[in-house]
Design an enzyme around this catalytic site. Structure first.
Site, PDB file in Angstrom:
ATOM      1  N   ILE A 149       0.839  -1.207   0.000  1.00  0.00           N
ATOM      2  CA  ILE A 149       0.000   0.000   0.000  1.00  0.00           C
ATOM      3  C   ILE A 149       0.873   1.257   0.000  1.00  0.00           C
ATOM      4  CG2 ILE A 149      -1.724   1.296   1.336  1.00  0.00           C
ATOM      5  CD1 ILE A 149      -2.740  -1.530   2.296  1.00  0.00           C
ATOM      6  N   ARG A 229      -3.780   0.630  10.788  1.00  0.00           N
ATOM      7  CA  ARG A 229      -4.419   0.042  11.968  1.00  0.00           C
ATOM      8  C   ARG A 229      -4.394   1.021  13.128  1.00  0.00           C
ATOM      9  NH1 ARG A 229      -6.423  -2.966   9.228  1.00  0.00           N
ATOM     10  NH2 ARG A 229      -6.573  -5.223   9.314  1.00  0.00           N
ATOM     11  N   GLU A 258     -12.849  -0.374  17.475  1.00  0.00           N
ATOM     12  CA  GLU A 258     -13.821  -0.016  16.429  1.00  0.00           C
ATOM     13  C   GLU A 258     -15.171  -0.645  16.722  1.00  0.00           C
ATOM     14  OE1 GLU A 258     -11.987  -1.042  12.674  1.00  0.00           O
ATOM     15  OE2 GLU A 258     -10.412   0.436  12.949  1.00  0.00           O
ATOM     16  N   HIS A 276     -13.331   2.616   8.742  1.00  0.00           N
ATOM     17  CA  HIS A 276     -12.500   1.504   8.234  1.00  0.00           C
ATOM     18  C   HIS A 276     -12.952   1.110   6.813  1.00  0.00           C
ATOM     19  CE1 HIS A 276      -9.868  -2.066   9.702  1.00  0.00           C
ATOM     20  NE2 HIS A 276      -9.717  -1.888   8.410  1.00  0.00           N
ATOM     21  N   GLY A 278     -10.989   1.562   3.992  1.00  0.00           N
ATOM     22  CA  GLY A 278      -9.864   1.434   3.046  1.00  0.00           C
ATOM     23  C   GLY A 278     -10.110   0.384   1.978  1.00  0.00           C
TER      24      GLY A 278
HETATM   25  N1  LIG Z   1      -7.819   0.466   6.180  1.00  0.00           N
HETATM   26  C1  LIG Z   1      -7.986  -0.682   5.585  1.00  0.00           C
HETATM   27  O1  LIG Z   1      -9.090  -1.083   5.251  1.00  0.00           O
HETATM   28  C2  LIG Z   1      -6.784  -1.533   5.284  1.00  0.00           C
HETATM   29  C3  LIG Z   1      -6.765  -2.293   4.115  1.00  0.00           C
HETATM   30  C4  LIG Z   1      -5.651  -3.072   3.842  1.00  0.00           C
HETATM   31  C5  LIG Z   1      -4.605  -3.080   4.721  1.00  0.00           C
HETATM   32  N2  LIG Z   1      -4.648  -2.353   5.848  1.00  0.00           N
HETATM   33  C6  LIG Z   1      -3.515  -2.340   6.804  1.00  0.00           C
HETATM   34  O2  LIG Z   1      -2.383  -1.867   6.113  1.00  0.00           O
HETATM   35  C7  LIG Z   1      -1.259  -2.626   6.502  1.00  0.00           C
HETATM   36  C8  LIG Z   1      -0.237  -2.621   5.392  1.00  0.00           C
HETATM   37  O3  LIG Z   1      -0.713  -3.342   4.274  1.00  0.00           O
HETATM   38  P1  LIG Z   1       0.260  -3.756   3.087  1.00  0.00           P
HETATM   39  O4  LIG Z   1      -0.536  -4.609   2.184  1.00  0.00           O
HETATM   40  O5  LIG Z   1       0.952  -2.577   2.528  1.00  0.00           O
HETATM   41  O6  LIG Z   1       1.298  -4.662   3.884  1.00  0.00           O
HETATM   42  P2  LIG Z   1       2.785  -5.010   3.502  1.00  0.00           P
HETATM   43  O7  LIG Z   1       3.144  -6.180   4.309  1.00  0.00           O
HETATM   44  O8  LIG Z   1       2.946  -5.081   2.034  1.00  0.00           O
HETATM   45  O9  LIG Z   1       3.620  -3.755   4.012  1.00  0.00           O
HETATM   46  C9  LIG Z   1       3.937  -3.499   5.342  1.00  0.00           C
HETATM   47  C10 LIG Z   1       5.273  -2.771   5.356  1.00  0.00           C
HETATM   48  O10 LIG Z   1       5.528  -2.357   6.691  1.00  0.00           O
HETATM   49  C11 LIG Z   1       6.913  -2.487   6.922  1.00  0.00           C
HETATM   50  N3  LIG Z   1       7.180  -2.528   8.349  1.00  0.00           N
HETATM   51  C12 LIG Z   1       6.997  -3.577   9.195  1.00  0.00           C
HETATM   52  N4  LIG Z   1       7.385  -3.226  10.440  1.00  0.00           N
HETATM   53  C13 LIG Z   1       7.804  -1.938  10.372  1.00  0.00           C
HETATM   54  C14 LIG Z   1       8.304  -1.019  11.335  1.00  0.00           C
HETATM   55  N5  LIG Z   1       8.466  -1.370  12.605  1.00  0.00           N
HETATM   56  N6  LIG Z   1       8.619   0.215  10.929  1.00  0.00           N
HETATM   57  C15 LIG Z   1       8.455   0.574   9.632  1.00  0.00           C
HETATM   58  N7  LIG Z   1       8.005  -0.248   8.662  1.00  0.00           N
HETATM   59  C16 LIG Z   1       7.668  -1.494   9.049  1.00  0.00           C
HETATM   60  C17 LIG Z   1       7.263  -3.763   6.189  1.00  0.00           C
HETATM   61  O11 LIG Z   1       8.647  -3.831   5.907  1.00  0.00           O
HETATM   62  C18 LIG Z   1       6.437  -3.657   4.936  1.00  0.00           C
HETATM   63  O12 LIG Z   1       7.172  -3.057   3.887  1.00  0.00           O
HETATM   64  C19 LIG Z   1      -1.836  -4.005   6.795  1.00  0.00           C
HETATM   65  O13 LIG Z   1      -1.051  -4.692   7.742  1.00  0.00           O
HETATM   66  C20 LIG Z   1      -3.198  -3.711   7.331  1.00  0.00           C
HETATM   67  O14 LIG Z   1      -3.159  -3.663   8.729  1.00  0.00           O
HETATM   68  C21 LIG Z   1      -5.709  -1.567   6.146  1.00  0.00           C
HETATM   69  O1  LIG Z   2     -12.202  -6.270   5.939  1.00  0.00           O
HETATM   70  C1  LIG Z   2     -12.032  -5.070   5.745  1.00  0.00           C
HETATM   71  O2  LIG Z   2     -12.803  -4.347   5.122  1.00  0.00           O
HETATM   72  C2  LIG Z   2     -10.759  -4.418   6.255  1.00  0.00           C
HETATM   73  C3  LIG Z   2      -9.573  -5.059   5.647  1.00  0.00           C
HETATM   74  C4  LIG Z   2      -8.307  -4.381   5.960  1.00  0.00           C
HETATM   75  O3  LIG Z   2      -8.249  -3.795   7.198  1.00  0.00           O
HETATM   76  C5  LIG Z   2      -7.169  -5.342   5.777  1.00  0.00           C
HETATM   77  O4  LIG Z   2      -6.323  -5.452   6.650  1.00  0.00           O
HETATM   78  O5  LIG Z   2      -7.125  -5.957   4.711  1.00  0.00           O
END
Ligand SMILES: NC(=O)c1ccc[n+]([C@@H]2O[C@H](COP(=O)([O-])OP(=O)(O)OC[C@H]3O[C@@H](n4cnc5c(N)ncnc54)[C@H](O)[C@@H]3O)[C@@H](O)[C@H]2O)c1
Ligand SMILES: O=C(O)CC[C@@H](O)C(=O)O
Length: 524
Positions: A149, A229, A258, A276, A278
């Site tokens: 992301i 998160r 939440e 939430h 995203g």
């Molecule tokens: N809001 C939403 O609906 C939504 C949707 C999808 C994902 N997310 C959240 O977004 C997060 C990231 O998703 P992603 O697909 O990019 O994951 P990803 O695993 O591709 O990326 C996570 C990145 O964080 C880095 N990281 C880990 N620990 C770290 C630290 N201590 N300091 C700095 N960087 C660190 C990792 O090296 C990695 O590059 C997910 O874990 C999830 O919790 C939220």
């Molecule tokens: O289920 C959802 O809509 C949230 C998913 C999102 O937080 C994720 O970590 O992929």
């Protein structure tokens, strides 16, 4: 027949791979619905609402796999699932674009005060001077966590003329250069950014990563975004800094708890929020549901999964090569377990010849799971094999060797106890199949399958005939028989296979025969 519980709102079309599967029932109910028989569930599909705690898992003794239709698995007790041998899979990239776009939309809305202006216009006001915003162009965006992301967001922000500074301890120089971002320490990022956004998973290391101390390093007038998160940014510390005017505003899609209800951050006009959302697009929900349903189906069909949190990823092609050895390793573990009745403290596994080119750690786990299968009253598979061995004080040794004993490949395992050791060696011969070629010091050659009897005896005339006669008298048909010995007149072994399991009375009759040293029934 498998039963799948879908306990969160998961896109129905995305469930098609499971709906198409024969012998599978899908129940769409909350996990705490009293009508759900948790003990009968084989697979559980969730988004983020269901909290998959150890207590819930304790009520699901049949559960084999948890599918998370999304990325973050912080709502699942993965260590507890791993301990129970439950595979956890997620859908890592199905919602990347949606979440990156949502973060970008939140950033633009925050800087141009769109939500506040919208409310004002809806209230029949027309306050143009109140809602003067700030351009994104020329600003420095600090991205904490440049994974899927974070990287997609960086591309979009660059297109808007922003400078991107990244803190990610796992970011390589090559990847930073490729994405055109500047790698920095967290401190440098905090000091130099105009807008800071977090995109890490929520882990013990990232919880409170942005706290009072980090906030004190930021520029006055900085903005914060959290679409990852709740909890990565300490909510109360952020509220203090917004209250003091140091932080100019924040856009939040996620909260520690939440829904957040009456939250101190939501009292500020300069804080905008979404519930939430995203990953809440038609595309992302279809993607993640399809991805996770496919993974669960593959698993239930005994195929390798690619997005497991607690199993190594193995591609279909790799698994095709590995599969015969995977089966052989499991059978070898099961043979060992049924031949060695005493306690052991070490399993030492050696891969030779072309077996060294394979994913040997995976085979080792398969062998250990085969070893524990009928030995302990718990479900052991590749997920929890090493943990189970550790808990039972069994050291696992893995070696590779060039000496394949004349075969093109082989796997040799020795179980060591207090003052005994037992070795099994197996090979896989193309177009012929798996063979056990060495058993407890004896060269032999048998197919590791079905109902077997392993008899250790003295190499004397008439022993084989006496065994045959007893079996004949009891109407037990021998399917195959192999013999092996070290030297004439010494100890020898025979391995017999049967169409049906051997009954206790047959074992008892055989064990009374002259020159029989030991008898083991092996069921594979
Ligand atoms: N809001 C939403 O609906 C939504 C949707 C999808 C994902 N997310 C959240 O977004 C997060 C990231 O998703 P992603 O697909 O990019 O994951 P990803 O695993 O591709 O990326 C996570 C990145 O964080 C880095 N990281 C880990 N620990 C770290 C630290 N201590 N300091 C700095 N960087 C660190 C990792 O090296 C990695 O590059 C997910 O874990 C999830 O919790 C939220
Ligand atoms: O289920 C959802 O809509 C949230 C998913 C999102 O937080 C994720 O970590 O992929």
């Amino acid at each position: 027949m498998y039963t799948v519980l879908v306990s969160d709102a998961i896109n129905a079309e995305g469930l098609k791979p499971l709906l198409d599967m024969p012998n599978l029932e899908i129940i769409q109910k909350k996990s705490d619905d009293p009508s759900v028989r948790l003990e009968s569930i084989d697979a559980l599909l969730v988004r983020s609402a269901t909290k998959v705690t150890e207590q819930l898992l304790d009520q699901m003794p049949n559960l084999k796999i948890i599918g998370r239709a999304g990325v973050g698995v912080d709502n699942i007790d993965v260590p507890a699932a791993t301990k129970k041998g439950i595979v956890v899979v997620n859908a890592p990239d199905g919602n990347t674009i949606s979440t990156a776009e949502h973060t970008f939309a939140m950033m633009a809305s925050l800087m141009r005060r769109i939500p506040q202006a919208y409310v004002s216009v809806k209230n029949t006001e027309w306050k143009r001077s109140t809602f003067v915003g700030t351009e994104l162009h020329g600003k420095t965006l600090g991205i904490v966590g440049l994974g899927r992301i974070g990287a997609e967001l960086a591309k979009r922000a660059k297109a808007f003329g922003m400078t991107i500074t990244v803190f990610d301890p796992f970011l390589t120089k090559e990847r930073a250069a490729k994405l055109g971002v500047e790698s920095a320490s967290l401190e440098q990022l905090l000091q130099s950014s105009d807008i800071i956004t977090v995109h890490t998973p929520l882990t013990p290391e990232t919880k409170g990563l942005i706290n009072s101390k980090s906030l004190s390093l930021t520029k006055k007038g900085v903005y914060f975004l959290n679409c990852a998160r709740g909890g990565i940014i300490d909510e109360l510390a952020l509220a203090d800094y917004i209250g003091s005017g140091h932080v100019a505003g924040a856009a939040l899609d996620v909260f520690e708890l939440e829904p957040p209800g009456e939250h101190p951050l939501l009292k500020f006009d300069q804080v905008i929020a979404t519930p939430h959302l995203g990953a809440s697009t038609k595309e992302a929900q279809l993607n993640v549901a399809t991805q996770v349903a496919k993974e669960v189906r593959l698993f239930l069909e005994d195929m390798p999964v690619s997005n497991s949190i607690n199993l190594p990823a193995i591609s279909k092609d790799l698994y095709a090569k590995l599969q015969p050895f995977h089966q052989l390793a499991k059978q070898m573990g099961a043979i060992l377990s049924q031949c060695v009745k005493t306690g052991i403290h070490e399993l030492s596994i050696t891969y030779s010849g072309s077996a060294t080119d394979l994913e040997t750690p995976y085979l080792t786990k398969a062998l250990i799971s085969g070893f524990f299968k009928n030995r302990i009253d718990a479900y052991v598979n590749e997920v929890n094999a090493l943990l189970t061995a550790k808990e039972r004080g069994i050291t696992i040794g893995e070696k590779i060797s060039v000496d394949a004993f004349g075969y093109s490949n082989c796997i040799t395992v020795t179980a060591k106890g207090e003052d005994s050791a037992f070795t099994v060696r197996g090979t896989y011969i193309d177009h012929y199949g798996p063979r056990i070629v060495f058993l407890n010091g004896f060269n032999i050659d048998f197919l590791p399958d079905g109902n077997l009897l392993y008899i250790q005896h003295m190499d004397r005339p008439g022993v084989i005939g006496r065994v045959g006669k007893i079996l004949g008298d009891l109407s037990v048909n021998i399917a195959t028989m192999q013999v092996g010995r070290k030297e004439a007149g010494g100890e020898a072994i025979m391995v017999l296979s049967f169409d049906n399991p051997i009954e206790e009375q047959t074992l008892s009759a055989l064990s009374k025969l002259e020159d029989i040293v030991s008898i083991n029934s092996i069921l594979l």
